[in-house]
Each structure stands twice: as C-alpha cells, then as structure tokens.
Design a protein around this motif. Structure first.
Motif, PDB file in Angstrom:
ATOM      1  N   ALA A 252      95.165  70.635  53.862  1.00 56.70           N
ATOM      2  CA  ALA A 252      94.565  70.160  52.778  1.00 56.70           C
ATOM      3  C   ALA A 252      94.263  71.492  51.573  1.00 56.70           C
ATOM      4  CB  ALA A 252      93.437  69.423  53.065  1.00 56.70           C
ATOM      5  N   LEU A 253      93.973  72.493  52.442  1.00 55.70           N
ATOM      6  CA  LEU A 253      93.365  73.674  51.327  1.00 55.70           C
ATOM      7  C   LEU A 253      94.588  74.287  50.787  1.00 55.70           C
ATOM      8  CD1 LEU A 253      90.248  74.915  53.312  1.00 55.70           C
ATOM      9  CD2 LEU A 253      90.136  73.825  51.103  1.00 55.70           C
ATOM     10  N   ARG A 254      95.838  74.379  51.657  1.00 56.43           N
ATOM     11  CA  ARG A 254      96.767  74.940  51.160  1.00 56.43           C
ATOM     12  C   ARG A 254      97.421  74.275  49.960  1.00 56.43           C
ATOM     13  NH1 ARG A 254      99.558  78.832  54.765  1.00 56.43           N
ATOM     14  NH2 ARG A 254     100.544  79.566  52.895  1.00 56.43           N
ATOM     15  N   GLN A 255      97.283  72.759  49.908  1.00 55.11           N
ATOM     16  CA  GLN A 255      97.699  72.076  48.848  1.00 55.11           C
ATOM     17  C   GLN A 255      96.920  71.865  47.473  1.00 55.11           C
ATOM     18  OE1 GLN A 255      98.617  67.943  49.804  1.00 55.11           O
ATOM     19  NE2 GLN A 255      99.637  67.621  47.910  1.00 55.11           N
ATOM     20  N   ARG A 256      95.470  71.763  47.820  1.00 55.39           N
ATOM     21  CA  ARG A 256      94.714  71.838  46.931  1.00 55.39           C
ATOM     22  C   ARG A 256      94.428  73.117  46.067  1.00 55.39           C
ATOM     23  NH1 ARG A 256      88.379  69.731  47.611  1.00 55.39           N
ATOM     24  NH2 ARG A 256      87.693  70.386  45.434  1.00 55.39           N
ATOM     25  N   LEU A 257      94.440  74.228  46.684  1.00 54.30           N
ATOM     26  CA  LEU A 257      94.182  75.577  45.993  1.00 54.30           C
ATOM     27  C   LEU A 257      95.516  76.305  45.800  1.00 54.30           C
ATOM     28  CD1 LEU A 257      91.160  76.816  48.291  1.00 54.30           C
ATOM     29  CD2 LEU A 257      91.083  75.788  45.943  1.00 54.30           C
TER      30      LEU A 257
ATOM     31  N   VAL B 191      83.300  74.669  57.746  1.00 57.24           N
ATOM     32  CA  VAL B 191      84.289  75.619  57.708  1.00 57.24           C
ATOM     33  C   VAL B 191      83.985  76.806  56.521  1.00 57.24           C
ATOM     34  CG1 VAL B 191      86.898  75.942  56.944  1.00 57.24           C
ATOM     35  CG2 VAL B 191      86.250  74.046  58.348  1.00 57.24           C
ATOM     36  N   CYS B 192      83.966  78.070  57.041  1.00 54.31           N
ATOM     37  CA  CYS B 192      83.555  78.807  56.114  1.00 54.31           C
ATOM     38  C   CYS B 192      84.540  80.149  55.826  1.00 54.31           C
ATOM     39  CB  CYS B 192      82.178  79.634  56.784  1.00 54.31           C
ATOM     40  SG  CYS B 192      80.933  78.467  56.565  1.00 54.31           S
ATOM     41  N   GLY B 193      84.742  80.495  54.587  1.00 55.05           N
ATOM     42  CA  GLY B 193      85.462  81.726  54.573  1.00 55.05           C
ATOM     43  C   GLY B 193      85.600  81.960  52.886  1.00 55.05           C
ATOM     44  N   VAL B 194      86.361  82.731  52.745  1.00 60.67           N
ATOM     45  CA  VAL B 194      86.427  83.310  51.265  1.00 60.67           C
ATOM     46  C   VAL B 194      87.866  83.029  50.673  1.00 60.67           C
ATOM     47  CG1 VAL B 194      86.848  85.679  52.099  1.00 60.67           C
ATOM     48  CG2 VAL B 194      85.994  85.177  49.901  1.00 60.67           C
ATOM     49  N   PHE B 195      87.849  82.662  49.333  1.00 61.48           N
ATOM     50  CA  PHE B 195      89.200  82.744  48.558  1.00 61.48           C
ATOM     51  C   PHE B 195      89.322  83.857  47.598  1.00 61.48           C
ATOM     52  CE2 PHE B 195      90.928  81.022  44.568  1.00 61.48           C
ATOM     53  CZ  PHE B 195      92.175  80.689  45.031  1.00 61.48           C
ATOM     54  N   VAL B 196      90.301  84.232  47.344  1.00 59.72           N
ATOM     55  CA  VAL B 196      90.704  85.296  46.342  1.00 59.72           C
ATOM     56  C   VAL B 196      91.925  85.001  45.770  1.00 59.72           C
ATOM     57  CG1 VAL B 196      91.223  87.757  46.308  1.00 59.72           C
ATOM     58  CG2 VAL B 196      89.549  87.008  47.790  1.00 59.72           C
TER      59      VAL B 196
ATOM     60  N   VAL C  90      86.951  85.906  43.392  1.00 60.94           N
ATOM     61  CA  VAL C  90      86.870  85.590  44.625  1.00 60.94           C
ATOM     62  C   VAL C  90      85.577  84.646  44.571  1.00 60.94           C
ATOM     63  CG1 VAL C  90      84.991  87.527  44.429  1.00 60.94           C
ATOM     64  CG2 VAL C  90      85.789  86.835  46.882  1.00 60.94           C
ATOM     65  N   GLU C  91      85.655  83.574  45.548  1.00 62.84           N
ATOM     66  CA  GLU C  91      84.627  82.712  45.709  1.00 62.84           C
ATOM     67  C   GLU C  91      84.669  82.402  47.174  1.00 62.84           C
ATOM     68  OE1 GLU C  91      85.117  79.189  43.275  1.00 62.84           O
ATOM     69  OE2 GLU C  91      86.386  80.298  41.953  1.00 62.84           O
ATOM     70  N   PRO C  92      83.084  81.859  47.508  1.00 60.36           N
ATOM     71  CA  PRO C  92      83.143  81.469  49.078  1.00 60.36           C
ATOM     72  C   PRO C  92      83.695  80.126  49.163  1.00 60.36           C
ATOM     73  CG  PRO C  92      81.222  81.242  47.652  1.00 60.36           C
ATOM     74  CD  PRO C  92      82.073  81.927  46.778  1.00 60.36           C
TER      75      PRO C  92
ATOM     76  N   GLY D  41      79.685  69.902  57.660  1.00 63.35           N
ATOM     77  CA  GLY D  41      78.524  70.482  58.370  1.00 63.35           C
ATOM     78  C   GLY D  41      77.138  70.483  57.882  1.00 63.35           C
ATOM     79  N   ARG D  42      76.596  71.530  58.185  1.00 59.81           N
ATOM     80  CA  ARG D  42      75.090  71.528  57.821  1.00 59.81           C
ATOM     81  C   ARG D  42      74.844  72.439  56.489  1.00 59.81           C
ATOM     82  NH1 ARG D  42      71.642  70.027  61.868  1.00 59.81           N
ATOM     83  NH2 ARG D  42      70.104  71.376  60.935  1.00 59.81           N
ATOM     84  N   LEU D  43      75.852  73.517  56.124  1.00 62.18           N
ATOM     85  CA  LEU D  43      75.294  74.179  55.103  1.00 62.18           C
ATOM     86  C   LEU D  43      75.629  73.843  53.704  1.00 62.18           C
ATOM     87  CD1 LEU D  43      76.995  77.742  56.458  1.00 62.18           C
ATOM     88  CD2 LEU D  43      74.567  76.541  56.895  1.00 62.18           C
ATOM     89  N   SER D  44      75.260  74.256  52.612  1.00 57.37           N
ATOM     90  CA  SER D  44      75.418  73.986  51.321  1.00 57.37           C
ATOM     91  C   SER D  44      76.970  74.017  51.107  1.00 57.37           C
ATOM     92  CB  SER D  44      74.584  74.794  50.418  1.00 57.37           C
ATOM     93  OG  SER D  44      74.930  76.215  50.514  1.00 57.37           O
ATOM     94  N   GLN D  45      77.403  73.048  50.426  1.00 56.77           N
ATOM     95  CA  GLN D  45      78.859  73.225  50.144  1.00 56.77           C
ATOM     96  C   GLN D  45      79.416  73.963  48.858  1.00 56.77           C
ATOM     97  OE1 GLN D  45      80.708  70.795  52.515  1.00 56.77           O
ATOM     98  NE2 GLN D  45      78.786  71.683  53.353  1.00 56.77           N
ATOM     99  N   ALA D  46      80.365  74.840  49.288  1.00 59.80           N
ATOM    100  CA  ALA D  46      81.187  75.449  48.160  1.00 59.80           C
ATOM    101  C   ALA D  46      82.651  75.482  48.301  1.00 59.80           C
ATOM    102  CB  ALA D  46      80.523  76.954  48.272  1.00 59.80           C
ATOM    103  N   VAL D  47      83.151  74.845  47.278  1.00 55.59           N
ATOM    104  CA  VAL D  47      84.770  74.839  47.332  1.00 55.59           C
ATOM    105  C   VAL D  47      85.489  75.177  46.055  1.00 55.59           C
ATOM    106  CG1 VAL D  47      86.822  73.231  47.628  1.00 55.59           C
ATOM    107  CG2 VAL D  47      84.572  72.702  48.839  1.00 55.59           C
ATOM    108  N   PRO D  48      86.111  76.338  46.153  1.00 54.56           N
ATOM    109  CA  PRO D  48      86.715  76.914  44.955  1.00 54.56           C
ATOM    110  C   PRO D  48      87.325  76.004  44.011  1.00 54.56           C
ATOM    111  CG  PRO D  48      87.202  78.188  47.060  1.00 54.56           C
ATOM    112  CD  PRO D  48      86.678  77.154  47.509  1.00 54.56           C
ATOM    113  N   ALA D  49      87.325  76.472  42.763  1.00 60.69           N
ATOM    114  CA  ALA D  49      88.100  75.834  41.932  1.00 60.69           C
ATOM    115  C   ALA D  49      89.456  75.681  41.865  1.00 60.69           C
ATOM    116  CB  ALA D  49      87.631  76.001  40.380  1.00 60.69           C
ATOM    117  N   ALA D  50      90.389  74.859  41.899  1.00 58.72           N
ATOM    118  CA  ALA D  50      91.654  74.952  42.026  1.00 58.72           C
ATOM    119  C   ALA D  50      92.286  75.832  41.088  1.00 58.72           C
ATOM    120  CB  ALA D  50      92.377  73.715  41.843  1.00 58.72           C
TER     121      ALA D  50
END
Length: 273
Positions: A24-29, A240-245, A257-259, A264-273
């Motif tokens: 899903a992330l491959r397609q979205r980003l 699911v945690c990581g970093v987008f560049v 660069v965006e986290p 899950g339990r952490l605050s959500q952060a999804v990079p802009a497409a």
C-alpha cells in the motif's frame, strides 16, 4: 528517487504489519526503493529464509540485519546466495554474506544500500567508519554517477555514534538512518551537506512492550538478575515505523525527509504523497 526505510521488524506482529503495509505504501507514496531491517523478525531473534522470501514478495527491495544476524543458523547458506540480504560490512573478513548491495530498480536506476554496526556498547567489530569509506570510494551519486542514491543503515546503540556517522558522510550519501534501539527518534533532518538523517527509525512491532518483547518477562529481568522465562515478542497491534526520503536525481541528495508511524499505539505520521 522516493525511498522508504522501515526499522527493526520484531516478531510476527512486526512482520505481518510491515508485510501488509509495504504494498500500500509503495502505491501511495510512489516508492522506488524499500529497505527493511529484519534482524528481529523471527520471534525477536534473527531472520529465517522463508521470512526473508515473504518480505521480498511483499515488496521489500533490500533487507538488512545486525547483531542478531546469525541467531537463525539457516540464514548462513541463504545469505551467501541472496544478494538482496545484507549484514554489517564491518564484520571481520570471512564472515558469510556481504555488507552492501547495488539494487537494480525496474526503471534502470541503481541504488547502493550499505549497513555498518556501531562499536559503542556493541560487539568490538572492525572500524565502521573506515569500512564505509572503502565501500563509498567505488561509488558516486547522481547524474553520471554509479548510483542514483545511497542508503546507509547504522545498526548501533549510541546516538552519538550514529550522528558522527551522519556528519562524516554528509553530502556523500542520500540517507543515514539508525536502527537497533527500537525507539523512533524525533531528529529527522536534512544535514548541511544534503544527507537525510534520523538517529533511529524505530521498530515495526507492538509498542505495548519492552522494545518489542513481552513486557512482564522483560521487566522482571531488571528486578532479578537471574535466568528466567525466555523473552518472547509482544503480539498486540503493531506500529509500522520508519523514514521516508525523496532525493534529487541530479545529485542523489535529499530534498525532504519525513518519519513514518502507522497503526498501533504511537502518534501517527504518514508522509505526504
């Protein structure tokens, strides 16, 4: 180039969450390259060949390991034949596998992925700085170079060592990202020379835990310094945690660069497409 790096997968919860998220992330980003640290994927300790194959099938381009590289002995013959699976390059000469790989992308571009392991509070391996320097001597990023981008996984305990690695190779690689602590840091940034940096990508796993392991047993080890019940991964809902560049094709350096934190339990952060 759009690159996603996912932090240490821990147990089934982390494997399943990452395996589901990657397509899903491959397609979205619009991802071109996906790198995953998978050294804790097998019940928290090591990686099995069948798990590696499943992650490749889900869309991972390169898998990295770390200090738990050899916990599953069957990985030794597999890593000798599967170039997309790498371990820290500063293991001594003669260690199975390799510490870097040039990934060939479907559009013809190439990306170098390398991994080093730190030495502060870790095993006394060969010098990671000089080891990485030797690998980078054969490559140049950007238009006319040998590769379009370079990603470096620094598997280390100390944030100071990871920061030193980032600054030492700033301007020569696209991304320096830390793994191993299983805790996502908030210092994602583009360094002065254009290299994206993050001290630790965090883990893909259940954060209602002690760095991915069942919290009761893991906590008890700090109370009683005697052997106890074997550690086991927490199996609740994973983050699911990581970093987008995103890099500049002309230079290979980072534009942004965006986290990433999903579920899950952490605050959500999804990079802009």
């Amino acid at each position: 180039m759009r690159i996603l790096f996912l932090g240490d997968l821990v147990g089934r919860a982390g494997r399943d969450a990452a395996g589901e998220a990657i397509p899903a992330l491959r397609q979205r980003l619009g991802l071109d390259l996906v790198v995953v640290n998978a050294e804790n994927a097998s019940h928290g300790f090591g990686l099995s060949p069948e798990m590696a194959r499943a992650l490749f099938a889900a869309g991972a381009d390169v898998l990295t390991l770390g200090n738990h590289a050899w916990d599953r002995k069957e990985i030794i013959p597999y890593i000798e034949s599967e170039r997309r699976l790498i371990r820290p390059l500063n293991y001594p000469p003669g260690t199975p596998g390799q510490g870097s790989v040039v990934a060939e992308l479907p559009d013809g571009r190439r990306a170098l992925v390398a991994q080093v392991m730190g030495r502060l509070f870790m095993d006394a391996l060969d010098d990671p700085f000089r080891g990485l320097q030797a690998v980078l001597a054969a490559h140049r990023m950007g238009a006319g170079g040998t590769v379009a981008a370079i990603v470096v996984d620094v598997h280390a305990e100390a944030s100071s060592e990871k920061l030193a690695m980032g600054h030492s190779f700033d301007g020569r690689v696209s991304l320096v990202v830390g793994t191993h602590t299983h805790t996502p840091s908030a210092d994602h940034q583009v360094l002065a020379g254009g290299t994206a940096f993050m001290s630790d990508a965090g883990m893909c796993g259940d954060y209602d835990s002690v760095i991915g392991m069942e919290k009761g047993v893991a906590s008890l080890r700090f109370w009683k310094k005697v052997p106890g019940e074997r550690l086991a991964p927490a199996e609740g809902e994973a983050t699911v945690c990581g970093v987008f560049v995103e890099t500049d094709d002309a230079t290979g350096l980072a534009r942004r660069v965006e986290p990433l934190r999903m579920g899950g339990r952490l605050s959500q952060a999804v990079p802009a497409a």
